[in-house]
Motif scaffolding. Structure first.
Motif, mmCIF file in Angstrom:
data_model
loop_
_atom_site.group_PDB
_atom_site.id
_atom_site.type_symbol
_atom_site.label_atom_id
_atom_site.label_comp_id
_atom_site.label_asym_id
_atom_site.label_seq_id
_atom_site.Cartn_x
_atom_site.Cartn_y
_atom_site.Cartn_z
ATOM 1 N N TYR A 1 39.132 43.191 31.445
ATOM 2 C CA TYR A 1 40.464 42.948 30.898
ATOM 3 C C TYR A 1 40.649 43.686 29.572
ATOM 4 O O TYR A 1 41.681 44.311 29.328
ATOM 5 C CB TYR A 1 40.676 41.450 30.703
ATOM 6 C CG TYR A 1 41.950 41.117 29.971
ATOM 7 C CD1 TYR A 1 43.179 41.195 30.606
ATOM 8 C CD2 TYR A 1 41.921 40.755 28.632
ATOM 9 C CE1 TYR A 1 44.343 40.914 29.934
ATOM 10 C CE2 TYR A 1 43.087 40.467 27.952
ATOM 11 C CZ TYR A 1 44.291 40.548 28.608
ATOM 12 O OH TYR A 1 45.442 40.278 27.932
ATOM 13 N N ASN B 1 34.518 39.838 33.628
ATOM 14 C CA ASN B 1 35.979 39.881 33.787
ATOM 15 C C ASN B 1 36.673 40.093 32.451
ATOM 16 O O ASN B 1 37.679 40.805 32.373
ATOM 17 C CB ASN B 1 36.480 38.594 34.438
ATOM 18 C CG ASN B 1 36.102 38.506 35.900
ATOM 19 O OD1 ASN B 1 35.757 39.505 36.519
ATOM 20 N ND2 ASN B 1 36.139 37.305 36.448
ATOM 21 N N GLN C 1 30.025 36.193 35.291
ATOM 22 C CA GLN C 1 31.249 36.720 35.903
ATOM 23 C C GLN C 1 32.420 36.673 34.932
ATOM 24 O O GLN C 1 33.217 37.612 34.853
ATOM 25 C CB GLN C 1 31.596 35.934 37.163
ATOM 26 C CG GLN C 1 30.696 36.208 38.331
ATOM 27 C CD GLN C 1 31.047 35.351 39.538
ATOM 28 O OE1 GLN C 1 31.941 34.509 39.464
ATOM 29 N NE2 GLN C 1 30.342 35.560 40.628
#
Length: 160
Positions: free
Chosen positions: A64, A60, A56
């Motif tokens: 970003y 992420n 995860q």
């Protein structure tokens, strides 16, 4: 998508706040009184959860980076330079010296050659030609470039 705290990402467990410390003895007893089989299964579950947390975090970070790249690319102006154009060069070294009111643009220079991928060769009246990145220059449309916006305060005679 679950929200993951940095503490849980690093240590693989939830952070215990000072209020929870009163019940720490009970919490420790509860976790140390597992039998071997249950403790082993619990550890396997924790390792699997840690791998999921890492995945995860990786996803992420990719999201970003993509958003940051999109914002950065949107701010870049696509400028077309031709041989013979007059341009100004951004002086990035000015930050080191004190001169907040000085212009950060030097020049004007003349474009001698345009290379692929944004590199530009500039010529000047006194001195050799040099190459710069095309993002550091902008078109010059005439007029004098002030070297300073405000005259240097040291040039005024002192009041007596």
């Amino acid at each position: 998508m679950r929200v993951v705290t940095p503490y849980k990402l690093v240590y693989g467990k939830a952070c215990h706040l000072p209020i929870e410390l009163e019940h720490k003895a009970y919490w420790a007893l509860k976790h140390t009184n597992f039998d071997i089989q249950t403790a082993g299964n619990h550890r396997k579950v924790q390792l699997n959860e840690l791998n999921e947390l890492r995945d995860q975090a990786y996803e992420n970070s990719l999201i970003y980076k993509e958003k940051t790249k999109k914002i950065h690319d949107a701010k870049i102006k696509n400028r077309v330079f031709n041989v013979g154009d007059r341009v100004l060069l951004f002086n990035s070294r000015l930050k080191i010296f004190s001169g907040k009111l000085k212009s950060r643009w030097s020049g004007p220079f003349t474009i001698a050659q345009v290379f692929p991928y944004g590199t530009v060769e500039l010529s000047q009246n006194s001195g050799p030609n040099f190459k710069v990145n095309g993002h550091r220059i902008k078109h010059y449309f005439g007029g004098d470039i002030p070297t300073e916006v405000v005259p240097d305060l040291q040039t005024f005679p002192m009041d007596q």
